[in-house]
Design an enzyme around this catalytic site. Structure first.
Site, PDB file in Angstrom:
ATOM      1  N   GLU A 180       0.857  -1.190   0.000  1.00 39.49           N
ATOM      2  CA  GLU A 180       0.000   0.000   0.000  1.00 39.49           C
ATOM      3  C   GLU A 180       0.899   1.248   0.000  1.00 39.49           C
ATOM      4  OE1 GLU A 180      -3.465   1.007   0.019  1.00 39.49           O
ATOM      5  OE2 GLU A 180      -2.307   2.849  -0.172  1.00 39.49           O
ATOM      6  N   CYS A 306     -19.906   3.724  -4.812  1.00 40.86           N
ATOM      7  CA  CYS A 306     -21.074   4.300  -4.142  1.00 40.86           C
ATOM      8  C   CYS A 306     -21.913   5.126  -5.112  1.00 40.86           C
ATOM      9  CB  CYS A 306     -20.681   5.145  -2.933  1.00 40.86           C
ATOM     10  SG  CYS A 306     -22.150   5.469  -1.928  1.00 40.86           S
ATOM     11  N   ASP A 443     -13.654  -2.652  -4.937  1.00 45.41           N
ATOM     12  CA  ASP A 443     -14.060  -1.937  -6.153  1.00 45.41           C
ATOM     13  C   ASP A 443     -13.401  -2.451  -7.425  1.00 45.41           C
ATOM     14  OD1 ASP A 443     -15.481  -0.360  -4.427  1.00 45.41           O
ATOM     15  OD2 ASP A 443     -14.138   1.372  -4.529  1.00 45.41           O
ATOM     16  N   ALA A 453     -18.104   0.021   0.393  1.00 46.86           N
ATOM     17  CA  ALA A 453     -17.357  -0.567   1.514  1.00 46.86           C
ATOM     18  C   ALA A 453     -18.180  -1.684   2.147  1.00 46.86           C
ATOM     19  CB  ALA A 453     -17.037   0.511   2.547  1.00 46.86           C
ATOM     20  N   ALA A 454     -19.504  -1.526   2.094  1.00 47.39           N
ATOM     21  CA  ALA A 454     -20.382  -2.565   2.643  1.00 47.39           C
ATOM     22  C   ALA A 454     -20.183  -3.876   1.882  1.00 47.39           C
ATOM     23  CB  ALA A 454     -21.836  -2.107   2.556  1.00 47.39           C
ATOM     24  N   CYS A 486     -26.076   1.167   0.350  1.00 46.31           N
ATOM     25  CA  CYS A 486     -25.899   2.580   0.078  1.00 46.31           C
ATOM     26  C   CYS A 486     -26.860   3.362   0.970  1.00 46.31           C
ATOM     27  CB  CYS A 486     -26.201   2.821  -1.403  1.00 46.31           C
ATOM     28  SG  CYS A 486     -25.740   4.451  -1.933  1.00 46.31           S
TER      29      CYS A 486
HETATM   30  P1  FAD Z   1     -10.169   1.568  -1.505  1.00 42.27           P
HETATM   31  O1  FAD Z   1     -10.725   1.637  -0.139  1.00 42.27           O
HETATM   32  O2  FAD Z   1     -10.261   2.781  -2.347  1.00 42.27           O
HETATM   33  O3  FAD Z   1      -8.667   1.066  -1.389  1.00 42.27           O
HETATM   34  C1  FAD Z   1      -7.850   0.779  -2.481  1.00 42.27           C
HETATM   35  C2  FAD Z   1      -6.415   0.884  -2.019  1.00 42.27           C
HETATM   36  O4  FAD Z   1      -5.539   0.395  -3.028  1.00 42.27           O
HETATM   37  C3  FAD Z   1      -5.994   2.316  -1.734  1.00 42.27           C
HETATM   38  O5  FAD Z   1      -5.541   2.431  -0.420  1.00 42.27           O
HETATM   39  C4  FAD Z   1      -4.917   2.583  -2.752  1.00 42.27           C
HETATM   40  O6  FAD Z   1      -3.902   3.462  -2.281  1.00 42.27           O
HETATM   41  C5  FAD Z   1      -4.382   1.194  -3.025  1.00 42.27           C
HETATM   42  N1  FAD Z   1      -3.706   1.093  -4.314  1.00 42.27           N
HETATM   43  C6  FAD Z   1      -4.053   1.704  -5.469  1.00 42.27           C
HETATM   44  N2  FAD Z   1      -3.147   1.418  -6.421  1.00 42.27           N
HETATM   45  C7  FAD Z   1      -2.222   0.601  -5.857  1.00 42.27           C
HETATM   46  C8  FAD Z   1      -1.035  -0.014  -6.338  1.00 42.27           C
HETATM   47  N3  FAD Z   1      -0.619   0.167  -7.578  1.00 42.27           N
HETATM   48  N4  FAD Z   1      -0.323  -0.785  -5.498  1.00 42.27           N
HETATM   49  C9  FAD Z   1      -0.737  -0.977  -4.217  1.00 42.27           C
HETATM   50  N5  FAD Z   1      -1.852  -0.390  -3.717  1.00 42.27           N
HETATM   51  C10 FAD Z   1      -2.578   0.388  -4.526  1.00 42.27           C
HETATM   52  N6  FAD Z   1     -19.384   2.716   0.614  1.00 42.27           N
HETATM   53  C11 FAD Z   1     -20.358   2.302   1.467  1.00 42.27           C
HETATM   54  O7  FAD Z   1     -20.419   1.126   1.794  1.00 42.27           O
HETATM   55  N7  FAD Z   1     -21.268   3.175   1.988  1.00 42.27           N
HETATM   56  C12 FAD Z   1     -21.238   4.496   1.704  1.00 42.27           C
HETATM   57  O8  FAD Z   1     -22.059   5.259   2.208  1.00 42.27           O
HETATM   58  C13 FAD Z   1     -20.227   4.966   0.828  1.00 42.27           C
HETATM   59  N8  FAD Z   1     -20.145   6.288   0.516  1.00 42.27           N
HETATM   60  C14 FAD Z   1     -19.110   6.724  -0.240  1.00 42.27           C
HETATM   61  C15 FAD Z   1     -19.001   8.095  -0.479  1.00 42.27           C
HETATM   62  C16 FAD Z   1     -17.940   8.592  -1.200  1.00 42.27           C
HETATM   63  C17 FAD Z   1     -17.848  10.061  -1.448  1.00 42.27           C
HETATM   64  C18 FAD Z   1     -16.938   7.704  -1.686  1.00 42.27           C
HETATM   65  C19 FAD Z   1     -15.752   8.254  -2.429  1.00 42.27           C
HETATM   66  C20 FAD Z   1     -17.046   6.354  -1.473  1.00 42.27           C
HETATM   67  C21 FAD Z   1     -18.141   5.850  -0.761  1.00 42.27           C
HETATM   68  N9  FAD Z   1     -18.291   4.477  -0.539  1.00 42.27           N
HETATM   69  C22 FAD Z   1     -19.291   4.027   0.289  1.00 42.27           C
HETATM   70  C23 FAD Z   1     -17.482   3.498  -1.303  1.00 42.27           C
HETATM   71  C24 FAD Z   1     -16.362   2.854  -0.518  1.00 42.27           C
HETATM   72  O9  FAD Z   1     -15.570   3.810   0.099  1.00 42.27           O
HETATM   73  C25 FAD Z   1     -15.519   1.999  -1.459  1.00 42.27           C
HETATM   74  O10 FAD Z   1     -16.372   1.138  -2.176  1.00 42.27           O
HETATM   75  C26 FAD Z   1     -14.507   1.169  -0.676  1.00 42.27           C
HETATM   76  O11 FAD Z   1     -13.555   2.029  -0.094  1.00 42.27           O
HETATM   77  C27 FAD Z   1     -13.838   0.151  -1.587  1.00 42.27           C
HETATM   78  O12 FAD Z   1     -12.778  -0.483  -0.937  1.00 42.27           O
HETATM   79  P2  FAD Z   1     -11.477  -0.943  -1.748  1.00 42.27           P
HETATM   80  O13 FAD Z   1     -10.557  -1.500  -0.750  1.00 42.27           O
HETATM   81  O14 FAD Z   1     -11.889  -1.744  -2.914  1.00 42.27           O
HETATM   82  O15 FAD Z   1     -10.889   0.426  -2.328  1.00 42.27           O
END
Ligand code: FAD
Length: 551
Positions: A180, A306, A443, A453-454, A486
């Site tokens: 990360e 989201c 995602d 995130a859910a 959501c």
């Molecule tokens: P992320 O949490 O985005 O993490 C991905 C990680 O991968 C990051 O830390 C990044 O730095 C890392 N990464 C990227 N590229 C590389 C690389 N090359 N090498 C190593 N690491 C890397 N979800 C809900 O459930 N309820 C809500 O109400 C909600 N509201 C939201 C509102 C907003 C404004 C936003 C922006 C999002 C919202 N979400 C909500 C969505 C939720 O935040 C995401 O779906 C969730 O964070 C996805 O998790 P993830 O681990 O897949 O991605």
């Protein structure tokens, strides 16, 4: 008693007695931490006597007893916090000093200190803590700075950390590394609340070291490429990291540059977005200051994370203007590249009631393509029913942008991706369709669920279990049924709690008589505002797996 100096302000020693407290006071010690349980041996001075003596000399005391061989992460973190908060000279003691030293050393390593350096320092002082430290980090394999792990996780966001925690909940004898690059971890669902002035931005950010589960090695680099045939990933420093199983959780790419002129004006000229930690506070600043004019909220083509967040920003802003008495002077436009307000029909009617209440104009098939911040003009590409495209421009006083989103480039360009660029996994097992030692969640996958995130909360235990099943450490497979959620913040104080799985099947967490997700409610608001952040930080990121059964 012969205290040994670990840092400029921390000393450790073997057991002390009341007389020793007097000597320590003379030596300038201002705080004492006792790491020895009372009644370990008959000649031992009870902590209460040490405390009483210390009080007489104005020395602060803390009781953090640990049992040999049973040091927990909680104790390590408490010790780290105590040592940090006591900037004055502090003495920690147990029977021989080893437990105090181990607690401190584990905290240092957890915070990113070099393991080899810590070991050599403690060895110099006469403490051999290698075995216990080995057990408490990553089965010892990281001790020699090796570049091979049982499990490598790409991405330390919501999905990556939750999966590591879920793995550790099930077994501690695997070496796990998370790659990360970011120094911070964000609770992104909180950004909607920051944009409405309900949360402070700081509530949504923690140092990455604070969320990496104990025992997991953090590799602070970016992955640039995959080499699945050799089971290794390439890092941006040119090193390879070898794995037995790979879990990809690299999130989604926010592609601001797809909208001409947007990058140049974000954060000024009334152009904002809750999709960035640093900009969400600007949203609320704009909302507070707008008394009249045009407010535009945009939504790009799907998929986005989201999908409700663009309209959540609109509802909370409109509610603020309504309550402040300005709504009649503000024209609200919701410009959505898609053709529907929300993808699951059960939620559309209650949302429409709010659209009408706030007198918002809905513009479908209307995609933001260009922004001129200085002249406060936004251009949209409109597609009609026949597929003909035309451009139209709109003047704005406030523009809330949800950016176009794609799979990250290093994912898109890899052999792990499907034709649309997302990681190609089985939608129930989350195992890669071609490489059986590769898994993905969050995602970054091509599974047809709401990217939330859910969803990651429900997916993490499934991936953890299924990886372990493959390694012969779990008995049965687990399935993910597409759960995503959501919480649609339709007003300050009410939420419509959309919860659904694959094919839009409603998957409510609570029975209808407790909470009907198709109706705006105060209970759902409390869940969003007070409970979900805790469920995230204290549950999901710590492997507690709350609210995840059969999702
Ligand atoms: P992320 O949490 O985005 O993490 C991905 C990680 O991968 C990051 O830390 C990044 O730095 C890392 N990464 C990227 N590229 C590389 C690389 N090359 N090498 C190593 N690491 C890397 N979800 C809900 O459930 N309820 C809500 O109400 C909600 N509201 C939201 C509102 C907003 C404004 C936003 C922006 C999002 C919202 N979400 C909500 C969505 C939720 O935040 C995401 O779906 C969730 O964070 C996805 O998790 P993830 O681990 O897949 O991605």
């Amino acid at each position: 008693m012969q205290p040994k100096q670990l840092t400029t302000s921390l000393f450790v020693s073997q057991a002390i007695n009341v007389e020793d407290v007097k000597t320590l006071a003379k030596q300038g010690i201002k705080a004492i931490i006792c790491n020895r349980p009372d009644d370990e041996s008959p000649e031992q001075t009870p902590f209460r006597d040490i405390e009483k003596a210390a009080n007489e000399y104005g020395i602060t005391t803390h009781f953090l007893p640990v049992i040999v061989g049973q040091i927990s992460l909680e104790q390590v973190m408490t010790m780290a916090r105590l040592v940090q908060s006591e900037s004055e000279p502090t003495l920690a003691y147990c029977r021989t000093g080893t437990r105090s030293t181990t607690l401190w050393a584990c905290g240092q390593v957890k915070n990113g200190a070099d393991l080899v350096e810590i070991l050599s320092k403690t060895r110099e002082l006469g403490f051999d803590i290698k075995t216990v430290l080995k057990k408490m980090t990553d089965s010892g394999k990281a001790l020699s700075g090796q570049l091979s792990y049982d499990i490598v996780i790409v991405g330390g966001g919501a999905a990556g950390i939750a999966t590591a925690a879920s793995l550790l909940k099930r077994t501690t004898d695997l070496s796990i590394a998370i790659i990360e690059p970011s120094a911070s971890h964000y609770y992104q669902p909180g950004w909607t609340m920051v944009g409405a002035g309900i949360f402070e931005a700081q509530q949504t950010e923690k140092p990455i070291h604070d969320v990496i589960p104990f025992g997991v090695k953090l590799v602070q680099r970016s992955v640039t490429a995959f080499d699945p045939d050799s089971s290794r990933v390439l890092l941006d420093d040119g090193n390879y990291l070898q794995y037995s199983n790979l879990i990809v959780a690299a999130g989604i790419k926010l592609d601001w540059s797809q909208v001409e002129g947007l990058n140049e004006t974000l954060g000024e000229n009334g152009v904002t977005s809750n999709y960035r930690f640093d900009l969400a506070p600007y949203t609320f600043e704009l909302v507070r200051n707008l008394k009249q004019g045009n407010a535009i909220f945009t939504q790009p083509p799907m998929p986005i994370k989201c999908a409700g967040a663009p309209q959540k920003a609109m509802y909370l802003s409109a509610d603020h203007w309504l309550k402040a008495g300005h709504l009649n002077n503000i024209k609200i436009d919701f410009c959505n590249a898609g053709a529907a307000l929300f993808g699951v029909k059960e939620y559309v009617a209650p949302l429409m009631e709010y659209v009408e209440k706030y007198q918002a104009q809905l513009n479908f098939s209307c995609n933001l393509v260009k922004v001129d911040g200085r002249n406060k003009e936004a251009w949209f590409e409109h597609t009609d029913a026949q597929g003909n495209k035309s451009r139209l421009s709109k003047h704005f006083d406030m523009l809330h942008v949800c950016p176009p989103q794609t799979a990250p480039d290093f994912i898109k360009n890899s052999t792990l991706a499907d034709d649309s660029g997302w990681i190609d996994v089985d939608k129930h097992s989350l195992q890669h369709t071609r490489y059986e030692n590769i898994w993905a969640l969050g995602d970054v996958t091509n599974t047809p669920n709401a990217k939330t995130a859910a969803a990651a909360r429900a997916q993490a235990p499934v991936v953890a279990n299924n990886v372990l099943k493959q390694l012969g450490k779990a008995h049965s497979d687990m399935c993910y049924y597409g759960y995503g959620s959501c919480p649609l913040t339709v007003e300050n104080g009410k939420v419509l709690l959309a919860e659904f799985g694959y094919e839009g099947k409603l998957m409510p967490t609570f029975p209808k008589w407790v909470l009907d997700g198709t109706k705006p409610s105060r209970l759902s608001w409390m869940l969003k505002k007070d409970l979900l952040p805790e469920i995230y930080w204290q549950g999901m990121l710590k492997g507690r797996e709350w609210l995840v059964a059969s999702r």
